[in-house]
Design a protein around this motif. Structure first.
Motif, PDB file in Angstrom:
ATOM      1  N   THR A 294      -6.415  25.984 -37.852  1.00 16.18           N
ATOM      2  CA  THR A 294      -6.350  27.154 -36.974  1.00 16.18           C
ATOM      3  C   THR A 294      -7.133  26.889 -35.693  1.00 16.18           C
ATOM      4  N   LEU A 295      -6.699  27.514 -34.613  1.00 24.16           N
ATOM      5  CA  LEU A 295      -7.376  27.344 -33.326  1.00 24.16           C
ATOM      6  C   LEU A 295      -8.798  27.886 -33.385  1.00 24.16           C
ATOM      7  N   SER A 296      -8.991  28.991 -34.102  1.00 19.16           N
ATOM      8  CA  SER A 296     -10.315  29.590 -34.226  1.00 19.16           C
ATOM      9  C   SER A 296     -11.312  28.607 -34.833  1.00 19.16           C
ATOM     10  N   PHE A 297     -10.883  27.894 -35.867  1.00 19.70           N
ATOM     11  CA  PHE A 297     -11.734  26.895 -36.521  1.00 19.70           C
ATOM     12  C   PHE A 297     -12.087  25.778 -35.543  1.00 19.70           C
ATOM     13  N   MET A 298     -11.082  25.237 -34.877  1.00 21.00           N
ATOM     14  CA  MET A 298     -11.305  24.095 -33.988  1.00 21.00           C
ATOM     15  C   MET A 298     -12.199  24.448 -32.811  1.00 21.00           C
ATOM     16  N   LEU A 299     -11.975  25.631 -32.229  1.00 20.68           N
ATOM     17  CA  LEU A 299     -12.805  26.035 -31.098  1.00 20.68           C
ATOM     18  C   LEU A 299     -14.234  26.336 -31.532  1.00 20.68           C
ATOM     19  N   SER A 300     -14.401  26.939 -32.710  1.00 21.68           N
ATOM     20  CA  SER A 300     -15.728  27.299 -33.186  1.00 21.68           C
ATOM     21  C   SER A 300     -16.589  26.058 -33.434  1.00 21.68           C
ATOM     22  N   TYR A 301     -16.043  25.116 -34.197  1.00 22.63           N
ATOM     23  CA  TYR A 301     -16.794  23.886 -34.472  1.00 22.63           C
ATOM     24  C   TYR A 301     -16.908  23.018 -33.221  1.00 22.63           C
ATOM     25  N   GLY A 302     -15.839  22.974 -32.425  1.00 21.97           N
ATOM     26  CA  GLY A 302     -15.868  22.147 -31.227  1.00 21.97           C
ATOM     27  C   GLY A 302     -16.882  22.629 -30.213  1.00 21.97           C
ATOM     28  N   ILE A 309     -24.299  18.159 -28.851  1.00 24.10           N
ATOM     29  CA  ILE A 309     -24.199  16.757 -28.428  1.00 24.10           C
ATOM     30  C   ILE A 309     -24.464  16.601 -26.930  1.00 24.10           C
ATOM     31  N   PHE A 310     -23.887  17.487 -26.111  1.00 21.02           N
ATOM     32  CA  PHE A 310     -23.960  17.318 -24.659  1.00 21.02           C
ATOM     33  C   PHE A 310     -24.823  18.358 -23.954  1.00 21.02           C
ATOM     34  N   GLY A 311     -25.226  19.414 -24.682  1.00 22.31           N
ATOM     35  CA  GLY A 311     -25.961  20.490 -24.040  1.00 22.31           C
ATOM     36  C   GLY A 311     -27.254  20.040 -23.381  1.00 22.31           C
ATOM     37  N   GLU A 312     -28.033  19.234 -24.069  1.00 21.76           N
ATOM     38  CA  GLU A 312     -29.326  18.769 -23.522  1.00 21.76           C
ATOM     39  C   GLU A 312     -29.122  17.907 -22.285  1.00 21.76           C
ATOM     40  N   PHE A 313     -28.103  17.063 -22.324  1.00 30.29           N
ATOM     41  CA  PHE A 313     -27.812  16.200 -21.166  1.00 30.29           C
ATOM     42  C   PHE A 313     -27.506  17.035 -19.933  1.00 30.29           C
ATOM     43  N   TRP A 314     -26.618  18.041 -20.089  1.00 32.45           N
ATOM     44  CA  TRP A 314     -26.262  18.861 -18.947  1.00 32.45           C
ATOM     45  C   TRP A 314     -27.424  19.748 -18.500  1.00 32.45           C
ATOM     46  N   SER A 315     -28.302  20.108 -19.414  1.00 33.51           N
ATOM     47  CA  SER A 315     -29.494  20.879 -19.044  1.00 33.51           C
ATOM     48  C   SER A 315     -30.402  20.055 -18.134  1.00 33.51           C
ATOM     49  N   LEU A 316     -30.557  18.783 -18.449  1.00 35.12           N
ATOM     50  CA  LEU A 316     -31.375  17.892 -17.618  1.00 35.12           C
ATOM     51  C   LEU A 316     -30.745  17.680 -16.244  1.00 35.12           C
ATOM     52  N   VAL A 317     -29.419  17.664 -16.206  1.00 33.97           N
ATOM     53  CA  VAL A 317     -28.725  17.533 -14.920  1.00 33.97           C
ATOM     54  C   VAL A 317     -28.966  18.760 -14.049  1.00 33.97           C
ATOM     55  N   ASN A 318     -28.977  19.933 -14.678  1.00 33.53           N
ATOM     56  CA  ASN A 318     -29.092  21.185 -13.921  1.00 33.53           C
ATOM     57  C   ASN A 318     -30.533  21.587 -13.611  1.00 33.53           C
ATOM     58  N   ALA A 332     -25.792  24.459 -22.114  1.00 35.91           N
ATOM     59  CA  ALA A 332     -25.081  24.794 -23.351  1.00 35.91           C
ATOM     60  C   ALA A 332     -23.637  25.178 -23.059  1.00 35.91           C
ATOM     61  N   SER A 333     -23.435  25.987 -22.013  1.00 37.99           N
ATOM     62  CA  SER A 333     -22.086  26.412 -21.661  1.00 37.99           C
ATOM     63  C   SER A 333     -21.229  25.231 -21.216  1.00 37.99           C
ATOM     64  N   THR A 334     -21.811  24.328 -20.443  1.00 39.55           N
ATOM     65  CA  THR A 334     -21.072  23.146 -19.986  1.00 39.55           C
ATOM     66  C   THR A 334     -20.698  22.257 -21.158  1.00 39.55           C
ATOM     67  N   GLY A 335     -21.638  22.063 -22.089  1.00 39.14           N
ATOM     68  CA  GLY A 335     -21.354  21.240 -23.264  1.00 39.14           C
ATOM     69  C   GLY A 335     -20.215  21.799 -24.089  1.00 39.14           C
ATOM     70  N   ALA A 336     -20.211  23.113 -24.274  1.00 40.99           N
ATOM     71  CA  ALA A 336     -19.143  23.758 -25.052  1.00 40.99           C
ATOM     72  C   ALA A 336     -17.799  23.630 -24.346  1.00 40.99           C
ATOM     73  N   GLN A 337     -17.790  23.885 -23.030  1.00 43.13           N
ATOM     74  CA  GLN A 337     -16.539  23.787 -22.269  1.00 43.13           C
ATOM     75  C   GLN A 337     -16.026  22.351 -22.233  1.00 43.13           C
ATOM     76  N   PHE A 338     -16.924  21.403 -22.087  1.00 46.69           N
ATOM     77  CA  PHE A 338     -16.548  19.989 -21.995  1.00 46.69           C
ATOM     78  C   PHE A 338     -15.881  19.516 -23.284  1.00 46.69           C
ATOM     79  N   PHE A 339     -16.398  19.955 -24.419  1.00 52.01           N
ATOM     80  CA  PHE A 339     -15.910  19.487 -25.721  1.00 52.01           C
ATOM     81  C   PHE A 339     -14.617  20.178 -26.127  1.00 52.01           C
ATOM     82  N   THR A 340     -14.439  21.415 -25.685  1.00 52.41           N
ATOM     83  CA  THR A 340     -13.261  22.182 -26.102  1.00 52.41           C
ATOM     84  C   THR A 340     -12.161  22.200 -25.044  1.00 52.41           C
ATOM     85  N   ALA A 341     -12.382  21.558 -23.906  1.00 52.37           N
ATOM     86  CA  ALA A 341     -11.385  21.564 -22.828  1.00 52.37           C
ATOM     87  C   ALA A 341     -10.019  21.053 -23.278  1.00 52.37           C
ATOM     88  N   PRO A 342      -9.931  19.958 -24.048  1.00 50.56           N
ATOM     89  CA  PRO A 342      -8.600  19.496 -24.494  1.00 50.56           C
ATOM     90  C   PRO A 342      -7.857  20.540 -25.320  1.00 50.56           C
TER      91      PRO A 342
END
Length: 418
Positions: A294-302, A309-318, A332-342
């Protein structure tokens, strides 16, 4: 000497499981598939329990829900026991009989409470793994077990809650969606604006909503003691999930929350959230394997994986451009968007980069709105005369949220936003 690379077995197991499950979906048995000894296309009658919340279909002419089937009958009169679930479409006159403000509200003919846990006898037609019910008969009196009574309490609680929210006009419609997942009274243009501004996750029952209920008791450690406070947190989590229903995203949030609380109870201080998420994934696919597709499952875990995975990196950038608190939220928002964009591009044919920024502004407003709504619910249960005043206060907050959401929705999207 080169230090050996340490591999977390939980994360590795989750990755291997995900690769296998998504690579061979046809090889993975779905234990909720519908089975009977009859030819499915000839089935004209089914009996079973509603196992999910009802939701309006896109055309608004029907309502749909999952039904756990116990018995079926074909047009020749032959019956068979069965197992699994079917997606059932209900006529609106049955589903809306107890709902406020609907076309068939207070319908007199064969009206009954159509909620999860209700035992029904449905007559209609089976087509392409969907049963279209033409007539619905309640068999509620046949289910007198303790579990059946609990389900009845839940159904009555949800319908009375829906009526209170309806009395609060548009603010009640949004609060109803946030607290129970029912979007029947949410303005369509506002729902579209949430999607265009990259805020669809705000309306979805997820970890944010669950953490709000759990957080109500989190700060009571000093007064109640750790064990008692944890017990109240667990109760709040289970009560919210029981009331709202087990969507894939909410089930993920529940598993993660309970695992963290259990580790806290065992005084495990160093909790690695990626390991918790991996263990939650393994438990989830073991108990509810059908959710994984289900899309809900994939988006939630993704989304959560992207944050971890990426939240801390983007926090240091910002952090060089924004204060620490804002850079952490943006990270955190960038990490979530980056991982779920596909996933967003594949399923919605669009991507809303503005969601990275809009989440930072809207999430605190939604948090305040939910807490205000909970407080008003308690007050109105004690003093019903304050319902109009509570509606006035909540609609002020609603209008502020609406203006912000429409502002961010005006930013361009990548792809087709319609």
């Amino acid at each position: 000497m080169v230090e050996k690379l340490k591999i977390n077995p939980l994360i590795l197991s989750a990755i291997i499981s995900a690769v296998f499950l998504y690579s061979f979906p046809d090889k993975v048995r779905n234990f909720k598939n519908f089975y009977s000894l009859l030819n499915n296309e000839n089935i004209v009658e089914v009996e079973g329990y509603i196992s999910s919340n009802l939701s309006a279909s896109q055309d608004g002419n029907n309502y749909k829900a999952r039904v756990k089937i116990n018995r079926v009958k074909n047009k020749n009169g032959f019956t068979s026991d069965s197992k699994g679930e079917l997606l059932v479409y209900f006529p609106s006159e049955f589903a809306e009989a107890y709902l406020p403000g609907k076309l068939y509200s207070r319908a007199k003919n064969n009206s009954f409470l159509c909620e999860a846990g209700q035992r029904l006898l449905l007559r209609g037609k089976y087509t392409s793994d969907i049963f279209f019910a033409k007539s619905v008969e309640s068999l509620e009196s046949h289910d007198l077990s303790f579990l059946g009574k609990i389900k009845k309490v839940r159904a009555l609680s949800r319908i009375n809650f829906r009526r209170l929210m309806f009395s609060w006009d548009r603010a009640g419609g949004l609060l109803l969606a946030l607290l129970s997942g029912i979007r029947d009274y949410t303005e369509k243009n506002l729902s579209d604006a949430f999607r265009k501004s990259g805020l669809s996750h705000v309306l979805a029952l997820s970890g944010m909503h669950l953490s709000l209920f759990s957080g109500l008791f989190k700060k009571s450690n000093k007064f109640l003691g750790q064990k008692l406070a944890l017990s109240f947190q667990i109760f709040a989590i289970l009560a919210f999930v029981w009331f709202a229903g087990l969507s894939p995203s909410l089930f993920r949030a529940m598993l993660c929350s309970l695992l963290i609380l259990f580790m806290s109870l065992l005084k495990i201080n160093q909790i690695k959230m990626l390991s918790v998420l991996s263990l939650s994934f393994l438990i989830h696919v073991s108990l509810r394997g059908a959710d994984i597709y289900t899309l809900s499952f994939m988006l939630s875990y993704g989304a959560l994986a992207g944050i971890l995975i990426f939240g801390e990196f983007w926090s240091l950038v910002n952090i060089s451009l924004f204060p620490t608190s804002i850079s952490a939220s943006l990270g955190a928002s960038t990490g979530a968007q980056f991982f779920t964009a596909p996933l967003t591009i594949k399923f919605f044919n669009m991507l809303s980069p503005i969601g990275i920024i809009s989440t930072v502004f809207i999430s605190p407003l939604i948090t305040i709105f939910i807490y205000s709504g909970l407080l008003c619910i308690i007050i109105c249960l004690i003093f019903p005369l304050l319902v109009p005043f509570s509606s006035f206060l909540l609609n002020i907050q609603y209008n502020v949220i609406k203006e912000f959401v429409f502002f961010f929705a005006a930013f361009p999207c990548i792809g087709n936003a319609n």
